[in-house]
Motif scaffolding. Structure first.
Motif, PDB file in Angstrom:
ATOM      1  N   ARG A  11       0.836  -1.208   0.000  1.00 32.64           N
ATOM      2  CA  ARG A  11       0.000   0.000   0.000  1.00 32.64           C
ATOM      3  C   ARG A  11       0.872   1.260   0.000  1.00 32.64           C
ATOM      4  NH1 ARG A  11      -5.425  -0.511   1.189  1.00 32.64           N
ATOM      5  NH2 ARG A  11      -6.128  -2.632   1.648  1.00 32.64           N
ATOM      6  N   ALA A  12       1.904   1.268   0.842  1.00 28.71           N
ATOM      7  CA  ALA A  12       2.782   2.435   0.955  1.00 28.71           C
ATOM      8  C   ALA A  12       3.576   2.673  -0.325  1.00 28.71           C
ATOM      9  CB  ALA A  12       3.722   2.269   2.147  1.00 28.71           C
ATOM     10  N   ALA A  13       3.927   1.603  -1.031  1.00 24.90           N
ATOM     11  CA  ALA A  13       4.738   1.715  -2.246  1.00 24.90           C
ATOM     12  C   ALA A  13       4.015   2.461  -3.362  1.00 24.90           C
ATOM     13  CB  ALA A  13       5.153   0.328  -2.729  1.00 24.90           C
ATOM     14  N   ARG A  14       2.691   2.439  -3.379  1.00 21.52           N
ATOM     15  CA  ARG A  14       1.962   3.092  -4.472  1.00 21.52           C
ATOM     16  C   ARG A  14       1.452   4.504  -4.134  1.00 21.52           C
ATOM     17  NH1 ARG A  14      -1.680  -1.598  -3.744  1.00 21.52           N
ATOM     18  NH2 ARG A  14      -3.251  -0.955  -2.262  1.00 21.52           N
ATOM     19  N   ILE A  15       1.810   5.030  -2.968  1.00 18.70           N
ATOM     20  CA  ILE A  15       1.294   6.342  -2.545  1.00 18.70           C
ATOM     21  C   ILE A  15       1.905   7.473  -3.374  1.00 18.70           C
ATOM     22  CG2 ILE A  15       1.164   7.998  -0.623  1.00 18.70           C
ATOM     23  CD1 ILE A  15      -0.689   5.436  -0.467  1.00 18.70           C
ATOM     24  N   ARG A  16       1.033   8.336  -3.879  1.00 27.19           N
ATOM     25  CA  ARG A  16       1.446   9.537  -4.632  1.00 27.19           C
ATOM     26  C   ARG A  16       0.956  10.821  -3.980  1.00 27.19           C
ATOM     27  NH1 ARG A  16      -0.861   8.867 -10.176  1.00 27.19           N
ATOM     28  NH2 ARG A  16       0.151  10.864 -10.487  1.00 27.19           N
ATOM     29  N   LEU A  17       0.066  10.679  -2.977  1.00 28.26           N
ATOM     30  CA  LEU A  17      -0.495  11.834  -2.270  1.00 28.26           C
ATOM     31  C   LEU A  17      -0.696  11.456  -0.816  1.00 28.26           C
ATOM     32  CD1 LEU A  17      -1.966  14.623  -2.036  1.00 28.26           C
ATOM     33  CD2 LEU A  17      -4.052  13.439  -2.793  1.00 28.26           C
ATOM     34  N   LEU A  18      -0.186  12.286   0.087  1.00 31.41           N
ATOM     35  CA  LEU A  18      -0.415  12.133   1.520  1.00 31.41           C
ATOM     36  C   LEU A  18      -1.294  13.274   1.986  1.00 31.41           C
ATOM     37  CD1 LEU A  18       0.051  10.948   4.356  1.00 31.41           C
ATOM     38  CD2 LEU A  18       2.167  12.316   4.458  1.00 31.41           C
ATOM     39  N   CYS A  19      -2.471  12.949   2.522  1.00 31.84           N
ATOM     40  CA  CYS A  19      -3.385  13.940   3.096  1.00 31.84           C
ATOM     41  C   CYS A  19      -3.321  13.826   4.611  1.00 31.84           C
ATOM     42  CB  CYS A  19      -4.819  13.695   2.633  1.00 31.84           C
ATOM     43  SG  CYS A  19      -5.075  13.995   0.881  1.00 31.84           S
ATOM     44  N   LEU A  20      -3.230  14.960   5.269  1.00 33.90           N
ATOM     45  CA  LEU A  20      -3.079  14.967   6.719  1.00 33.90           C
ATOM     46  C   LEU A  20      -4.095  15.865   7.393  1.00 33.90           C
ATOM     47  CD1 LEU A  20       0.786  15.419   6.712  1.00 33.90           C
ATOM     48  CD2 LEU A  20      -0.441  13.320   7.333  1.00 33.90           C
ATOM     49  N   ASP A  21      -4.743  15.324   8.394  1.00 29.48           N
ATOM     50  CA  ASP A  21      -5.494  16.127   9.347  1.00 29.48           C
ATOM     51  C   ASP A  21      -4.455  16.946  10.126  1.00 29.48           C
ATOM     52  OD1 ASP A  21      -7.566  16.929  11.207  1.00 29.48           O
ATOM     53  OD2 ASP A  21      -6.788  15.400  12.569  1.00 29.48           O
ATOM     54  N   CYS A  99      -7.619  14.304  -5.645  1.00 32.98           N
ATOM     55  CA  CYS A  99      -7.308  13.197  -6.559  1.00 32.98           C
ATOM     56  C   CYS A  99      -7.567  13.603  -8.009  1.00 32.98           C
ATOM     57  CB  CYS A  99      -8.144  11.959  -6.212  1.00 32.98           C
ATOM     58  SG  CYS A  99      -7.594  11.101  -4.732  1.00 32.98           S
ATOM     59  N   ALA A 100      -8.705  14.226  -8.240  1.00 37.41           N
ATOM     60  CA  ALA A 100      -9.059  14.638  -9.597  1.00 37.41           C
ATOM     61  C   ALA A 100      -8.080  15.683 -10.131  1.00 37.41           C
ATOM     62  CB  ALA A 100     -10.488  15.174  -9.632  1.00 37.41           C
ATOM     63  N   SER A 101      -7.736  16.659  -9.306  1.00 36.89           N
ATOM     64  CA  SER A 101      -6.852  17.732  -9.782  1.00 36.89           C
ATOM     65  C   SER A 101      -5.417  17.258  -9.980  1.00 36.89           C
ATOM     66  CB  SER A 101      -6.896  18.937  -8.831  1.00 36.89           C
ATOM     67  OG  SER A 101      -6.273  18.626  -7.607  1.00 36.89           O
ATOM     68  N   LEU A 102      -4.982  16.257  -9.213  1.00 34.41           N
ATOM     69  CA  LEU A 102      -3.610  15.770  -9.323  1.00 34.41           C
ATOM     70  C   LEU A 102      -3.485  14.509 -10.177  1.00 34.41           C
ATOM     71  CD1 LEU A 102      -2.528  16.280  -5.591  1.00 34.41           C
ATOM     72  CD2 LEU A 102      -1.911  17.706  -7.567  1.00 34.41           C
ATOM     73  N   GLY A 103      -4.615  13.971 -10.628  1.00 36.71           N
ATOM     74  CA  GLY A 103      -4.583  12.747 -11.427  1.00 36.71           C
ATOM     75  C   GLY A 103      -4.125  11.544 -10.624  1.00 36.71           C
ATOM     76  N   VAL A 104      -4.603  11.453  -9.397  1.00 41.17           N
ATOM     77  CA  VAL A 104      -4.213  10.388  -8.478  1.00 41.17           C
ATOM     78  C   VAL A 104      -5.447   9.548  -8.156  1.00 41.17           C
ATOM     79  CG1 VAL A 104      -3.379   9.946  -6.117  1.00 41.17           C
ATOM     80  CG2 VAL A 104      -2.368  11.788  -7.468  1.00 41.17           C
ATOM     81  N   ALA A 105      -5.295   8.236  -8.162  1.00 46.01           N
ATOM     82  CA  ALA A 105      -6.398   7.343  -7.777  1.00 46.01           C
ATOM     83  C   ALA A 105      -6.476   7.254  -6.256  1.00 46.01           C
ATOM     84  CB  ALA A 105      -6.164   5.951  -8.361  1.00 46.01           C
ATOM     85  N   ALA A 106      -7.652   6.937  -5.738  1.00 49.84           N
ATOM     86  CA  ALA A 106      -7.838   6.848  -4.286  1.00 49.84           C
ATOM     87  C   ALA A 106      -6.895   5.830  -3.650  1.00 49.84           C
ATOM     88  CB  ALA A 106      -9.293   6.513  -3.959  1.00 49.84           C
ATOM     89  N   ALA A 125      -9.186   6.180   1.390  1.00 49.22           N
ATOM     90  CA  ALA A 125      -7.764   6.156   1.051  1.00 49.22           C
ATOM     91  C   ALA A 125      -7.217   4.735   0.913  1.00 49.22           C
ATOM     92  CB  ALA A 125      -6.968   6.905   2.118  1.00 49.22           C
ATOM     93  N   GLY A 126      -6.228   4.595   0.050  1.00 52.43           N
ATOM     94  CA  GLY A 126      -5.557   3.317  -0.136  1.00 52.43           C
ATOM     95  C   GLY A 126      -4.712   2.914   1.054  1.00 52.43           C
ATOM     96  N   LEU A 127      -4.255   3.902   1.823  1.00 52.55           N
ATOM     97  CA  LEU A 127      -3.489   3.655   3.043  1.00 52.55           C
ATOM     98  C   LEU A 127      -4.035   4.582   4.120  1.00 52.55           C
ATOM     99  CD1 LEU A 127      -1.226   2.410   4.729  1.00 52.55           C
ATOM    100  CD2 LEU A 127       0.357   4.034   3.673  1.00 52.55           C
ATOM    101  N   ALA A 128      -4.739   4.018   5.079  1.00 58.00           N
ATOM    102  CA  ALA A 128      -5.332   4.781   6.176  1.00 58.00           C
ATOM    103  C   ALA A 128      -4.447   4.638   7.404  1.00 58.00           C
ATOM    104  CB  ALA A 128      -6.739   4.270   6.465  1.00 58.00           C
TER     105      ALA A 128
END
Length: 179
Positions: A11-21, A99-106, A125-128
């Protein structure tokens, strides 16, 4: 949720976006006001470097928080973060827009949060991920819970997990003269 180390690494290997609270994740969750009613926040330097290292290695970082805060804006400017969303009522909707603006899948998104308003985004998210002191109802629904508490390096743990899974550990160490 039970996640094997192998699945977590995948899961971590495919991450392209990290969202943080922010509150409870990048901070310890306390709200501190001065005598004038201005809010202050304390951020951990380890988390900041982790976010910068991810961005240097092609993973975008976004702050997504329900509260409006000048301190959050200042910290984001300090780190050079471009994706800062404050006053967010629906974090999952904001995640979808990112995701839409950056072209990233969930499934290429990691989201870290500590409380119930984060659940919709965490479940998308793919990695919670959650910090050690997350609410138990959140903690039982994530792929990984850090050893560190929010505001005490929890975000750095997640950043390091992603960097290692994507094969960047040696490059990061080399950058700091520890090759």
């Amino acid at each position: 949720m039970t996640t094997t180390p192998e699945e977590l690494n995948q899961r971590a290997a495919r991450i392209r976006l990290l969202c943080l609270d922010v509150d409870g994740t990048l901070t310890d969750g306390r709200l501190v006001y001065d005598g004038e009613g201005r809010e202050t926040k304390a951020f951990h330097v380890l988390d900041g470097l982790g976010m910068q290292l991810l961005e240097e290695h092609g993973v975008a970082v976004a702050l997504v928080t329900a509260r409006r805060s000048a301190a959050v804006q200042a910290r984001a400017r300090d780190l050079g973060l471009q994706h800062v969303h404050t006053g967010v009522k629906d974090k999952a909707a904001t995640l979808r827009l990112l995701c839409a603006s950056l072209g990233v899948a969930a499934n290429e998104v990691a989201h870290m949060g500590d409380d119930l308003p984060d659940l919709p985004a965490l479940l998308l998210a793919g990695l919670a991920a959650a910090p050690a002191n997350a609410h138990p109802w959140v903690a039982e629904r994530v792929h990984v819970q850090t050893r560190a508490r929010g505001g005490e390096g929890a975000v750095r743990e997640l950043c390091d997990l992603i960097l290692v899974a994507q094969g960047h550990r040696a490059a990061v160490l080399e950058r700091f003269g520890a090759a």
